[in-house]
Motif scaffolding. Structure first.
Motif, PDB file in Angstrom:
ATOM      1  N   THR A 154       0.863  -1.182   0.000  1.00  0.00           N
ATOM      2  CA  THR A 154       0.000   0.000   0.000  1.00  0.00           C
ATOM      3  C   THR A 154       0.898   1.230   0.000  1.00  0.00           C
ATOM      4  OG1 THR A 154      -1.960   1.032   0.980  1.00  0.00           O
ATOM      5  CG2 THR A 154      -0.246   0.323   2.505  1.00  0.00           C
ATOM      6  N   THR A 155       0.326   2.387  -0.273  1.00  0.00           N
ATOM      7  CA  THR A 155       1.124   3.608  -0.358  1.00  0.00           C
ATOM      8  C   THR A 155       1.402   4.197   1.021  1.00  0.00           C
ATOM      9  OG1 THR A 155       0.252   4.100  -2.560  1.00  0.00           O
ATOM     10  CG2 THR A 155       1.213   5.933  -1.323  1.00  0.00           C
ATOM     11  N   ASP A 156       0.345   4.328   1.829  1.00  0.00           N
ATOM     12  CA  ASP A 156       0.485   4.980   3.135  1.00  0.00           C
ATOM     13  C   ASP A 156      -0.410   4.251   4.124  1.00  0.00           C
ATOM     14  OD1 ASP A 156       0.400   6.638   5.379  1.00  0.00           O
ATOM     15  OD2 ASP A 156       0.436   8.487   4.212  1.00  0.00           O
ATOM     16  N   HIS A 157       0.201   3.565   5.069  1.00  0.00           N
ATOM     17  CA  HIS A 157      -0.557   2.761   6.032  1.00  0.00           C
ATOM     18  C   HIS A 157      -1.581   3.608   6.792  1.00  0.00           C
ATOM     19  CE1 HIS A 157      -1.184  -0.635   8.787  1.00  0.00           C
ATOM     20  NE2 HIS A 157      -1.286   0.286   9.732  1.00  0.00           N
ATOM     21  N   LEU A 158      -1.237   4.834   7.136  1.00  0.00           N
ATOM     22  CA  LEU A 158      -2.136   5.676   7.915  1.00  0.00           C
ATOM     23  C   LEU A 158      -3.407   6.037   7.159  1.00  0.00           C
ATOM     24  CD1 LEU A 158       0.427   8.080   9.632  1.00  0.00           C
ATOM     25  CD2 LEU A 158      -0.671   6.048  10.602  1.00  0.00           C
ATOM     26  N   ASN A 159      -3.338   6.026   5.832  1.00  0.00           N
ATOM     27  CA  ASN A 159      -4.514   6.375   5.039  1.00  0.00           C
ATOM     28  C   ASN A 159      -5.620   5.324   5.113  1.00  0.00           C
ATOM     29  OD1 ASN A 159      -3.778   8.877   4.153  1.00  0.00           O
ATOM     30  ND2 ASN A 159      -3.018   8.204   2.164  1.00  0.00           N
ATOM     31  N   ILE A 160      -5.252   4.081   5.448  1.00  0.00           N
ATOM     32  CA  ILE A 160      -6.279   3.039   5.527  1.00  0.00           C
ATOM     33  C   ILE A 160      -7.341   3.424   6.562  1.00  0.00           C
ATOM     34  CG2 ILE A 160      -6.751   0.617   5.993  1.00  0.00           C
ATOM     35  CD1 ILE A 160      -5.112   1.005   3.462  1.00  0.00           C
ATOM     36  N   GLY A 161      -6.907   3.710   7.779  1.00  0.00           N
ATOM     37  CA  GLY A 161      -7.847   4.075   8.835  1.00  0.00           C
ATOM     38  C   GLY A 161      -8.489   5.425   8.634  1.00  0.00           C
ATOM     39  N   LYS A 162      -7.825   6.284   7.866  1.00  0.00           N
ATOM     40  CA  LYS A 162      -8.359   7.624   7.616  1.00  0.00           C
ATOM     41  C   LYS A 162      -9.529   7.591   6.642  1.00  0.00           C
ATOM     42  CE  LYS A 162      -6.755  12.278   6.375  1.00  0.00           C
ATOM     43  NZ  LYS A 162      -5.576  13.083   5.947  1.00  0.00           N
ATOM     44  N   TYR A 163      -9.476   6.664   5.664  1.00  0.00           N
ATOM     45  CA  TYR A 163     -10.479   6.675   4.600  1.00  0.00           C
ATOM     46  C   TYR A 163     -11.333   5.407   4.518  1.00  0.00           C
ATOM     47  CZ  TYR A 163      -7.924  10.755   2.957  1.00  0.00           C
ATOM     48  OH  TYR A 163      -7.329  11.992   2.872  1.00  0.00           O
TER      49      TYR A 163
END
Length: 254
Positions: A154-163
């Motif tokens: 994935t590109t950015d792990h933090l974006n999973i929970g954000k979106y």
């Protein structure tokens, strides 16, 4: 002009010319501006897109253009070019090699041609939903029917929970053999060329995703949005080898 091979030739010209503009700025001291969505942009992004738009308008004045940096013209045209001059600007400004230029051609709203060009690596990926080539050589997504042996990106792990709901993604991480943040277009390049098995982005704009669809399909993969729906209409991407795609969607949405 309606022959896909002629469009491919022109798309290659766009990739070559945009790379010529981008290369001199790589690993140089740059002023980085921050856009309204908090994403970075540089003079390289702007100049590359500007020149591609000029080339398209000169060659195909009736075609539409959607670009990350300069917006949309003639979006209802039969043919519309979708441009992301530097996909992975954060990588670019950090001196990392994992950025690239994305070029797509839509016909009546559906992507018929997709390009990932890596200006520094000199690797040119082109897909047309039926086949995919890397520097002129046909490539295929590798076979993987066992999720415990899969490589997940994935590109950015933090974006999973954000979106998206992160619970399913965390389950998926525990099921695969290897999980890495080798993202942006480079992750899809690794998937299409047989070095990864699953690539997920929980949030995407059209200039991020349209080029990827003909490439992944052409390489024999499955591609959808996060919920398993048509990626053309979605705002996220899940791409995987065909044996795993449905299972991945199920895990993500449990």
């Amino acid at each position: 002009m309606s022959d896909i091979s002629e469009f491919k030739e022109f798309a290659n010209h766009l990739a070559v010319e945009s790379a010529r503009i981008i290369k001199p700025y790589f690993r140089q001291e740059l002023i980085v501006d921050v856009k309204s969505d908090n994403s970075p942009v540089t003079v390289a992004d702007k100049k590359a897109e500007e020149f591609m738009r000029e080339l398209i308008s000169k060659e195909f004045p009736e075609h539409g253009i959607i670009g990350e940096e300069f917006g949309t013209i003639n979006p209802d045209s039969e043919y519309v070019w979708v441009l992301d001059p530097i996909d992975g600007t954060k990588s670019f400004i950090s001196g990392a090699l994992s950025f690239g230029t994305l070029i797509a051609l839509l016909k009546n709203g559906n992507p018929i041609l997709g390009i990932i060009n890596h200006p520094i690596l000199n690797e040119y990926l082109v897909g047309d939903n039926e086949s995919c080539e890397l520097n002129g050589k046909i490539i295929k997504i590798r076979k993987c029917s066992d999720i415990s042996k899969a490589v997940l990106l994935t590109t950015d792990h933090l974006n999973i929970g954000k979106y998206q709901n992160p619970i399913g993604f965390e389950k998926l991480i525990r099921k695969v053999q290897l999980y890495r943040n080798w993202g942006d277009c480079y992750g899809y390049y690794l998937l299409a060329s047989g070095f990864a098995d699953i690539m997920i982005d929980p949030i995407m704009n059209s200039w991020d995703s349209m080029a990827l669809i003909p490439i992944i399909k052409g390489a024999g993969g499955g591609i959808s949005d996060y919920q398993g729906n048509n990626p053309v209409k979605g705002s996220s991407i899940v791409a995987a080898c065909p044996d795993l795609h449905r299972a991945v969607i199920k895990i993500l949405n449990e």
